[in-house]
Design a protein around this motif. Sequence first.
Motif, PDB file in Angstrom:
ATOM      1  N   ILE A  56       0.674  -1.422   0.093  1.00 53.64           N
ATOM      2  CA  ILE A  56       0.489   0.475   0.172  1.00 53.64           C
ATOM      3  C   ILE A  56       0.947   1.132  -0.007  1.00 53.64           C
ATOM      4  N   GLY A  57       0.441   1.676  -1.081  1.00 54.00           N
ATOM      5  CA  GLY A  57       1.549   3.226  -0.963  1.00 54.00           C
ATOM      6  C   GLY A  57       0.033   4.390  -0.874  1.00 54.00           C
ATOM      7  N   TRP A  58       1.105   5.426   0.154  1.00 55.03           N
ATOM      8  CA  TRP A  58      -0.067   6.901   0.051  1.00 55.03           C
ATOM      9  C   TRP A  58       0.853   7.856  -0.922  1.00 55.03           C
ATOM     10  N   PHE A  59      -0.053   8.438  -1.540  1.00 53.30           N
ATOM     11  CA  PHE A  59       0.708   9.823  -2.600  1.00 53.30           C
ATOM     12  C   PHE A  59      -0.089  11.073  -2.351  1.00 53.30           C
ATOM     13  N   ARG A  60       0.284  11.268  -3.079  1.00 59.49           N
ATOM     14  CA  ARG A  60      -0.245  13.275  -2.843  1.00 59.49           C
ATOM     15  C   ARG A  60      -0.242  13.948  -4.093  1.00 59.49           C
ATOM     16  N   GLN A  61      -0.541  15.230  -3.975  1.00 59.83           N
ATOM     17  CA  GLN A  61      -1.403  16.085  -5.076  1.00 59.83           C
ATOM     18  C   GLN A  61      -1.515  17.904  -4.670  1.00 59.83           C
ATOM     19  N   PRO A  84      -2.687  21.278  -5.994  1.00 58.17           N
ATOM     20  CA  PRO A  84      -2.727  21.848  -6.972  1.00 58.17           C
ATOM     21  C   PRO A  84      -1.704  22.430  -8.160  1.00 58.17           C
ATOM     22  N   GLY A  85      -1.475  22.075  -9.120  1.00 49.91           N
ATOM     23  CA  GLY A  85      -0.817  22.209 -10.709  1.00 49.91           C
ATOM     24  C   GLY A  85       0.540  21.788 -10.008  1.00 49.91           C
ATOM     25  N   LYS A  86       0.520  20.371  -9.568  1.00 48.94           N
ATOM     26  CA  LYS A  86       1.271  19.789  -9.559  1.00 48.94           C
ATOM     27  C   LYS A  86       1.218  18.007  -9.168  1.00 48.94           C
ATOM     28  N   GLU A  87       2.534  17.555  -9.602  1.00 53.95           N
ATOM     29  CA  GLU A  87       2.128  15.977  -9.769  1.00 53.95           C
ATOM     30  C   GLU A  87       1.989  15.696  -8.574  1.00 53.95           C
ATOM     31  N   ARG A  88       1.129  14.140  -9.077  1.00 52.45           N
ATOM     32  CA  ARG A  88       0.961  13.416  -7.466  1.00 52.45           C
ATOM     33  C   ARG A  88       2.181  12.925  -7.498  1.00 52.45           C
ATOM     34  N   GLU A  89       2.882  12.478  -6.223  1.00 43.64           N
ATOM     35  CA  GLU A  89       4.225  12.330  -5.381  1.00 43.64           C
ATOM     36  C   GLU A  89       4.161  11.324  -4.663  1.00 43.64           C
ATOM     37  N   GLY A  90       4.646  10.652  -4.139  1.00 53.80           N
ATOM     38  CA  GLY A  90       4.947   9.208  -3.497  1.00 53.80           C
ATOM     39  C   GLY A  90       4.973   9.854  -2.211  1.00 53.80           C
ATOM     40  N   VAL A  91       4.876   9.325  -0.364  1.00 50.56           N
ATOM     41  CA  VAL A  91       4.392  10.145   0.443  1.00 50.56           C
ATOM     42  C   VAL A  91       5.171   8.332   1.078  1.00 50.56           C
ATOM     43  N   TYR A 133       2.332   4.230 -11.504  1.00 51.33           N
ATOM     44  CA  TYR A 133       2.037   3.309 -12.412  1.00 51.33           C
ATOM     45  C   TYR A 133       2.391   2.003 -11.679  1.00 51.33           C
ATOM     46  N   GLU A 134       2.872   1.419 -11.543  1.00 51.80           N
ATOM     47  CA  GLU A 134       3.132   1.027 -10.191  1.00 51.80           C
ATOM     48  C   GLU A 134       2.271   0.105  -9.481  1.00 51.80           C
ATOM     49  N   TYR A 135       0.453   0.467  -8.976  1.00 54.43           N
ATOM     50  CA  TYR A 135       0.106   0.580  -8.301  1.00 54.43           C
ATOM     51  C   TYR A 135      -0.974   0.524  -8.989  1.00 54.43           C
ATOM     52  N   ASP A 136      -2.048  -0.379  -8.432  1.00 54.14           N
ATOM     53  CA  ASP A 136      -3.158  -0.896  -9.253  1.00 54.14           C
ATOM     54  C   ASP A 136      -4.860  -0.590  -9.216  1.00 54.14           C
ATOM     55  N   TYR A 137      -4.784  -0.350  -7.812  1.00 54.51           N
ATOM     56  CA  TYR A 137      -6.024   0.413  -7.076  1.00 54.51           C
ATOM     57  C   TYR A 137      -5.488   1.412  -6.728  1.00 54.51           C
ATOM     58  N   TRP A 138      -6.586   2.354  -6.036  1.00 57.55           N
ATOM     59  CA  TRP A 138      -6.287   4.105  -6.371  1.00 57.55           C
ATOM     60  C   TRP A 138      -7.863   4.254  -5.580  1.00 57.55           C
ATOM     61  N   ALA A 159      -3.622   3.826  -2.991  1.00 56.87           N
ATOM     62  CA  ALA A 159      -2.919   3.039  -3.697  1.00 56.87           C
ATOM     63  C   ALA A 159      -2.728   1.369  -3.015  1.00 56.87           C
ATOM     64  N   ALA A 160      -2.884   0.313  -4.044  1.00 51.87           N
ATOM     65  CA  ALA A 160      -2.351  -0.977  -3.683  1.00 51.87           C
ATOM     66  C   ALA A 160      -2.005  -1.106  -4.996  1.00 51.87           C
ATOM     67  N   ALA A 161      -0.743  -2.712  -3.891  1.00 49.72           N
ATOM     68  CA  ALA A 161      -0.169  -2.608  -5.333  1.00 49.72           C
ATOM     69  C   ALA A 161       0.255  -4.032  -5.627  1.00 49.72           C
ATOM     70  N   PHE A 162      -0.163  -5.051  -6.122  1.00 43.25           N
ATOM     71  CA  PHE A 162      -0.009  -6.524  -6.022  1.00 43.25           C
ATOM     72  C   PHE A 162       1.362  -6.667  -5.699  1.00 43.25           C
ATOM     73  N   PHE A 163       1.866  -6.053  -7.007  1.00 38.76           N
ATOM     74  CA  PHE A 163       3.392  -6.663  -7.167  1.00 38.76           C
ATOM     75  C   PHE A 163       4.102  -5.423  -6.385  1.00 38.76           C
ATOM     76  N   GLU A 164       5.342  -6.169  -5.480  1.00 33.66           N
ATOM     77  CA  GLU A 164       6.305  -4.585  -4.448  1.00 33.66           C
ATOM     78  C   GLU A 164       6.703  -3.727  -5.365  1.00 33.66           C
ATOM     79  N   PRO A 165       6.595  -2.281  -5.073  1.00 33.47           N
ATOM     80  CA  PRO A 165       7.713  -1.601  -5.579  1.00 33.47           C
ATOM     81  C   PRO A 165       8.150  -1.514  -5.143  1.00 33.47           C
ATOM     82  N   ARG A 166       9.375  -1.352  -5.558  1.00 33.61           N
ATOM     83  CA  ARG A 166      10.961  -1.341  -5.063  1.00 33.61           C
ATOM     84  C   ARG A 166      10.989   0.269  -4.926  1.00 33.61           C
ATOM     85  N   GLY A 167      11.163   0.696  -3.328  1.00 35.46           N
ATOM     86  CA  GLY A 167      10.605   1.386  -2.597  1.00 35.46           C
ATOM     87  C   GLY A 167       9.396   2.542  -2.988  1.00 35.46           C
TER      88      GLY A 167
END
Length: 127
Positions: A36-41, A43-50, A112-117, A99-107
């Motif tokens: 599971i990952g937490w991201f944030r976005q 205004p005017g910026k790209e979504r970034e991993g937290v 794009y590595e997350y399947d569900y949001w 977001a949830a990823a079936f295949f655990e990302p590196r870091g």
Amino acid sequence: QVQLVESGGGLVQPGGSLRLSCAASGFTLDLDYFAIGWFRQAPGKEREGVSSISGSGGSTNYADSVKGRFTISRDNAKNTVYLQMNSLKPEDTAVYYCAAAFFEPRGIGSVYEYDYWGQGTQVTVSS
């Protein structure tokens, strides 16, 4: 139907704390199969991993900007992942997504590595 629902956002003063929750439902497999990952976005910026956490909870990752202030944890029995945010700063203001990823990302990994949001929850840090 897979669902991730974030909650716990709101308005907080600088230096304050919030705890975000991400409640999962509808997964065919147990939630501990998913990182599971937490991201944030902002205004005017790209979504970034937290932050991210492995399926077992044994491995966690944090963006440099939140290290020492945020803590990720999970309770697979409750199908819930948490993000405890302390010492909040105005620059933490954003919509926060889990977001949830079936295949655990590196870091933390990329979006794009997350399947569900989830749909996101607003966090505003302001005096």
